[in-house]
Design an enzyme around this catalytic site. Structure first.
Site, short mmCIF file in Angstrom:
data_model
loop_
_atom_site.label_atom_id
_atom_site.label_comp_id
_atom_site.label_asym_id
_atom_site.label_seq_id
_atom_site.Cartn_x
_atom_site.Cartn_y
_atom_site.Cartn_z
CB THR A 135 102.09 117.46 43.32
OG1 THR A 135 101.40 116.60 42.41
CG2 THR A 135 103.18 116.67 44.03
CB THR A 187 106.29 120.98 33.30
OG1 THR A 187 105.44 120.23 32.42
CG2 THR A 187 105.74 120.94 34.70
CE LYS A 206 117.60 111.44 23.81
NZ LYS A 206 117.24 112.33 22.68
CG HIS A 225 91.41 69.55 32.57
ND1 HIS A 225 92.50 70.02 33.26
CD2 HIS A 225 91.32 68.23 32.86
CE1 HIS A 225 93.06 69.03 33.94
NE2 HIS A 225 92.36 67.94 33.71
N GLY A 269 88.66 67.64 42.04
CA GLY A 269 89.74 68.57 41.70
C GLY A 269 89.29 69.70 40.80
#
Length: 526
Positions: free
Chosen positions: A41, A71, A140, A284, A313
């Site tokens: 990144t 980290t 949090k 259906h 339909g």
């Protein structure tokens, strides 16, 4: 409502880098935000001209173990978890600078394990540790910290900053909830993988002890089965080739809940046919007409002829690229709600354009067999979970149990009818001949009633039942089903077998000179 929370420092570490460079640039240039970042990144941001401070420089601790640890440090987690106005003194004592914005999304675990060449070691290395820890910490402490896990939320954060110089309580609360949903889905994907067929067996039960699939809302629907019911379409993280969810909508009105449910039934059924052009018409959630033929136009015409009334339909599904000639026949022949196929020819789209409300979907190429997975059914207070019904039959295990043997043509029709019956709601009876359905009886409380209904449907459509074959999704509990079949001229039957009265049923078939085949497999569909 409290004052908007300003953003002075952001930590950005994302797997999905969509839009992240522009977002970081806007933060830095428009709002003076200091950017902390890691690994790939940080490189992406620098290449885009964004000023970045490496997390290792910020913490004074280098990344170690090939980036596994970078980290997990008090200056990161203290900066995220510190309560403004409460922990300021201890943060100052330990030189912990507040981090007001955390932009994190996790290693692409699901996409990685979905690859056929993914090894178990590679899958394990794709389990993110630092990302979820930062994400959960920010969620949090959302009273003071803004969390972003989805590039779709970059604009919302920038809008808040532009409007009021900080993010609102409502924005932070919404993004925190989204963050916990993100980690829940991620953890469930990992748990599912580790409990899967490639994992060392921990129990005789292949289903997980805890079942918590995670889905993401794709879009809200106008309503559910009925106007008073809310509804939405959800999808998993990993796109599925040839699926309804990821289909391209070529034209038409927005798909409704019922459209999607029926279209999924049609897609499942048409995928079962891979040896010839096929058409499935669903009404259906039940196939009302199915046919295979040398070309799609003929397949459509023969499927439609099974039950023209129910096809009105309906949902039409095809297993090959839909051509203009077939499109012309559909438009001239009937009103349809949805038409779907792997691909739609441009000339066919031009034909369908005359019917602006008709929904036309191109699913992309799909595999003939359904993707293995789970079938879910909510019940009061719980959830029923089962393996999806991916079996059809093993041809070499078919057992002819009558004196009369099916001839080659009848056997082909029996196998066709059996494929159709799998997708018809129980009790299911299918009459078929020459690669087409003649009559379909679905969803009746009695198997005999389903047989009568199939015969009535055939009579209504002017189709001759005599000489047809019959498929039943489950065994016949009594001989009356075979006696009814004999009366209308059925010449061959395929069914699972396994009834305590199989001998009586076989005797009924022998008396009528009907060939009967047992599959040993049942296909109830409720």
């Amino acid at each position: 409502m409290s004052e908007p929370t300003p953003i002075r420092r952001a930590l950005i570490s994302v797997s999905d880098k969509t839009g992240v460079a522009d977002f970081a640039r806007r933060l830095a240039e428009d709002h003076g935000v200091e950017i902390l970042s890691t690994g790939g990144t940080a490189r992406t941001l620098r290449e885009a001209g964004v000023s970045v401070t490496d997390v290792a420089e910020h913490t004074g601790a280098p990344e170690i173990m090939d980036g596994r640890v970078k980290t997990l440090h008090p200056k990161i987690h203290g900066g995220i978890l510190g309560r403004r106005g409460t922990d300021d003194a201890v943060m100052a004592e330990h030189a912990i600078a507040p981090i007001d914005l955390v932009v994190v999304n996790l290693y692409p675990f699901e996409q990685t394990v979905a690859r056929s060449d993914c090894s178990r070691d590679e899958a394990i290395e794709t389990i993110d540790i630092g990302g979820p820890a930062m994400l959960r910490a920010a969620a949090k402490n959302h009273a003071h910290v803004t969390l972003v896990v989805d590039a779709a939320d970059y604009d919302a954060v920038l809008t808040d900053l532009a409007d009021s110089g900080g993010t609102t309580d409502a924005t932070r609360a919404r993004l925190a909830a989204k963050g916990f949903n993100h980690t829940a889905a991620y953890d469930q994907a990992i748990a599912t993988y580790l409990s899967g067929s490639d994992a060392p067996a921990a129990t005789d039960d292949a289903l997980p002890d805890r079942f918590a699939p995670a889905w993401h809302k794709r879009k809200s629907l106008r309503y559910g089965e009925n106007p008073h019911q809310r509804a939405a379409l959800y999808a998993g993280d990993t796109p599925v080739a040839g699926s309804l969810v990821d289909a391209r909508v070529c034209q038409g009105k927005a798909l409704s809940y019922n459209n999607l449910a029926d279209a999924d039934a049609a897609l499942a059924a048409v995928r079962a046919f891979d040896q010839a052009p096929a058409c499935v018409i669903v009404k259906h959630a039940n196939p009302c007409g199915v046919a295979v033929a040398p070309d799609l136009t003929t397949a459509y015409e023969r499927a439609f002829a099974t039950d023209p009334v129910s096809a009105f339909g309906g949902i039409l599904a095809f297993n090959e690229t839909l051509d203009a000639a077939t499109a012309e026949r559909i438009v001239a022949n009937q009103f349809a709600e949805v038409i779907l196929a792997p691909h739609i020819a441009d000339a066919a789209l031009a034909v369908f354009a005359k019917k602006k409300n008709l929904r036309v979907l191109a699913t992309g190429d799909f595999k003939p067999a359904a993707t293995p997975g789970y079938a879910l059914k909510p019940i009061a207070g719980g959830l029923l979970v089962q393996d999806a019904d991916g079996l059809l039959f093993e041809r070499d295990k078919l057992q002819v149990v009558t004196e009369t043997q099916p001839d080659g043509t009848q056997l082909q029709d029996l196998l066709f009818a059996w494929r159709v019956a799998k997708y018809v709601k129980s009790n299911a009876i299918v009459y078929a001949r020459d690669g087409r359905t003649i009559g379909v009886g679905a969803g009746q409380m009695s198997r005999v009633d389903s047989a009568r209904l199939a015969g009535q449907k055939a009579a209504d459509a002017g189709l001759e039942v005599a000489g047809s074959v019959m498929a039943s999704d489950a065994f016949f509990p009594f001989r009356d089903g075979l006696d009814s079949a004999a009366k209308v001229g059925i010449r061959a039957v395929i069914q699972p077998g396994g009834s305590i009265r199989d001998d009586e049923v076989i005797a009924a078939a022998d008396e009528a000179g009907i060939a009967m085949v047992f599959t040993g497999i049942r296909h109830f569909l409720h």
